[in-house]
Design a protein around this motif. Structure first.
Motif, mmCIF file in Angstrom:
data_model
loop_
_atom_site.group_PDB
_atom_site.id
_atom_site.type_symbol
_atom_site.label_atom_id
_atom_site.label_comp_id
_atom_site.label_asym_id
_atom_site.label_seq_id
_atom_site.Cartn_x
_atom_site.Cartn_y
_atom_site.Cartn_z
ATOM 1 N N THR A 3 -7.469 -8.520 -27.970
ATOM 2 C CA THR A 3 -8.093 -9.575 -27.170
ATOM 3 C C THR A 3 -8.632 -8.970 -25.873
ATOM 4 N N GLU A 4 -9.907 -9.339 -25.540
ATOM 5 C CA GLU A 4 -10.536 -8.780 -24.344
ATOM 6 C C GLU A 4 -10.212 -9.620 -23.114
ATOM 7 N N TYR A 5 -9.893 -8.937 -21.997
ATOM 8 C CA TYR A 5 -9.594 -9.589 -20.730
ATOM 9 C C TYR A 5 -10.360 -8.872 -19.618
ATOM 10 N N VAL A 6 -10.753 -9.668 -18.611
ATOM 11 C CA VAL A 6 -11.293 -9.099 -17.380
ATOM 12 C C VAL A 6 -10.213 -9.308 -16.337
ATOM 13 N N VAL A 7 -9.736 -8.225 -15.753
ATOM 14 C CA VAL A 7 -8.620 -8.306 -14.814
ATOM 15 C C VAL A 7 -9.019 -7.715 -13.468
ATOM 16 N N GLU A 8 -8.361 -8.197 -12.420
ATOM 17 C CA GLU A 8 -8.551 -7.649 -11.086
ATOM 18 C C GLU A 8 -7.409 -6.701 -10.776
ATOM 19 N N ILE A 9 -7.738 -5.592 -10.168
ATOM 20 C CA ILE A 9 -6.733 -4.593 -9.804
ATOM 21 C C ILE A 9 -6.447 -4.751 -8.321
ATOM 22 N N HIS A 10 -5.175 -4.975 -7.990
ATOM 23 C CA HIS A 10 -4.761 -5.063 -6.592
ATOM 24 C C HIS A 10 -4.081 -3.753 -6.244
ATOM 25 N N GLN A 11 -4.725 -2.986 -5.408
ATOM 26 C CA GLN A 11 -4.217 -1.651 -5.094
ATOM 27 C C GLN A 11 -4.548 -1.349 -3.643
ATOM 28 N N GLU A 12 -3.604 -0.762 -2.948
ATOM 29 C CA GLU A 12 -3.867 -0.366 -1.569
ATOM 30 C C GLU A 12 -4.822 0.815 -1.570
ATOM 31 N N ARG A 13 -5.786 0.738 -0.687
ATOM 32 C CA ARG A 13 -6.745 1.838 -0.564
ATOM 33 C C ARG A 13 -6.089 2.997 0.160
ATOM 34 N N LYS A 14 -6.268 4.165 -0.412
ATOM 35 C CA LYS A 14 -5.735 5.369 0.236
ATOM 36 C C LYS A 14 -6.695 5.772 1.344
ATOM 37 N N LYS A 15 -6.125 6.215 2.420
ATOM 38 C CA LYS A 15 -6.966 6.703 3.512
ATOM 39 C C LYS A 15 -7.609 8.015 3.075
ATOM 40 N N ALA A 16 -8.873 8.130 3.365
ATOM 41 C CA ALA A 16 -9.589 9.349 3.003
ATOM 42 C C ALA A 16 -9.045 10.521 3.816
ATOM 43 N N ALA A 17 -8.814 11.605 3.122
ATOM 44 C CA ALA A 17 -8.326 12.804 3.805
ATOM 45 C C ALA A 17 -9.445 13.367 4.667
ATOM 46 N N LYS A 18 -9.090 13.698 5.869
ATOM 47 C CA LYS A 18 -10.092 14.259 6.776
ATOM 48 C C LYS A 18 -10.171 15.764 6.568
ATOM 49 N N THR A 19 -11.383 16.239 6.508
ATOM 50 C CA THR A 19 -11.604 17.669 6.391
ATOM 51 C C THR A 19 -11.589 18.262 7.788
ATOM 52 N N PRO A 20 -10.758 19.276 8.002
ATOM 53 C CA PRO A 20 -10.719 19.858 9.338
ATOM 54 C C PRO A 20 -12.040 20.544 9.671
ATOM 55 N N LYS A 21 -12.403 20.469 10.922
ATOM 56 C CA LYS A 21 -13.623 21.124 11.373
ATOM 57 C C LYS A 21 -13.265 22.403 12.105
ATOM 58 N N LEU A 22 -13.974 23.447 11.753
ATOM 59 C CA LEU A 22 -13.779 24.737 12.393
ATOM 60 C C LEU A 22 -14.638 24.777 13.647
#
Length: 142
Positions: free
Chosen positions: A32-51
């Motif tokens: 049976t086909e279902y359309v579902v919503e995913i509830h997930q906390e967004r991960k903070k994007a990792a910051k790339t260090p600047k040289l």
């Protein structure tokens, strides 16, 4: 398409994940086909260090190669970068066109530098072991 097997409250379910966009997924559960919503906390994007580097400040004349200009005669220049392996002439020697003047080691090979004209060696600007760049003045034939 990804397939998963879940057991919920003792019941087994075969789940096929068909599509997944943003926070909605289309799945098939036991056919049976279902359309579902995913509830997930967004991960903070990792910051790339600047040289951070300080800018390079060159001193006056730094990085410039000064060419030595001959005071007459026929200049013999290095055909390619390398190091002087062996000098075969000295100041005052008479050479003929095609005579070997020195051996230049480049790319692990010994290359003979030949006289392009006959004459007398007026000056030698290098010594054995010196590193030279292409077109550096090696010696002068007068």
């Amino acid at each position: 398409m990804k397939k998963f097997n879940f057991t919920i409250n003792g019941n087994k379910y075969a789940v096929d994940l068909k599509e997944f966009e943003d926070e909605q997924a289309v799945i098939h559960v036991n056919g049976t086909e279902y359309v579902v919503e995913i509830h997930q906390e967004r991960k903070k994007a990792a910051k790339t260090p600047k040289l951070v580097r300080e800018s390079v400040v060159r001193q006056p004349g730094e990085g410039r190669i000064e060419r030595k200009v001959s005071a007459g005669g026929f200049p013999v220049e290095a055909p390619l970068p390398g190091s002087i392996f062996k000098l075969k002439v000295k100041v005052g020697d008479t050479v003929e066109k095609g005579d070997s003047l020195l051996i230049l080691e480049a790319m692990k090979m010994e290359n003979e530098v030949l006289a392009d004209q006959a004459g007398v060696i007026k000056e030698i600007r290098v010594k054995e072991g010196d590193a030279v760049l292409q077109n550096d003045l090696l010696l002068v034939i007068e």
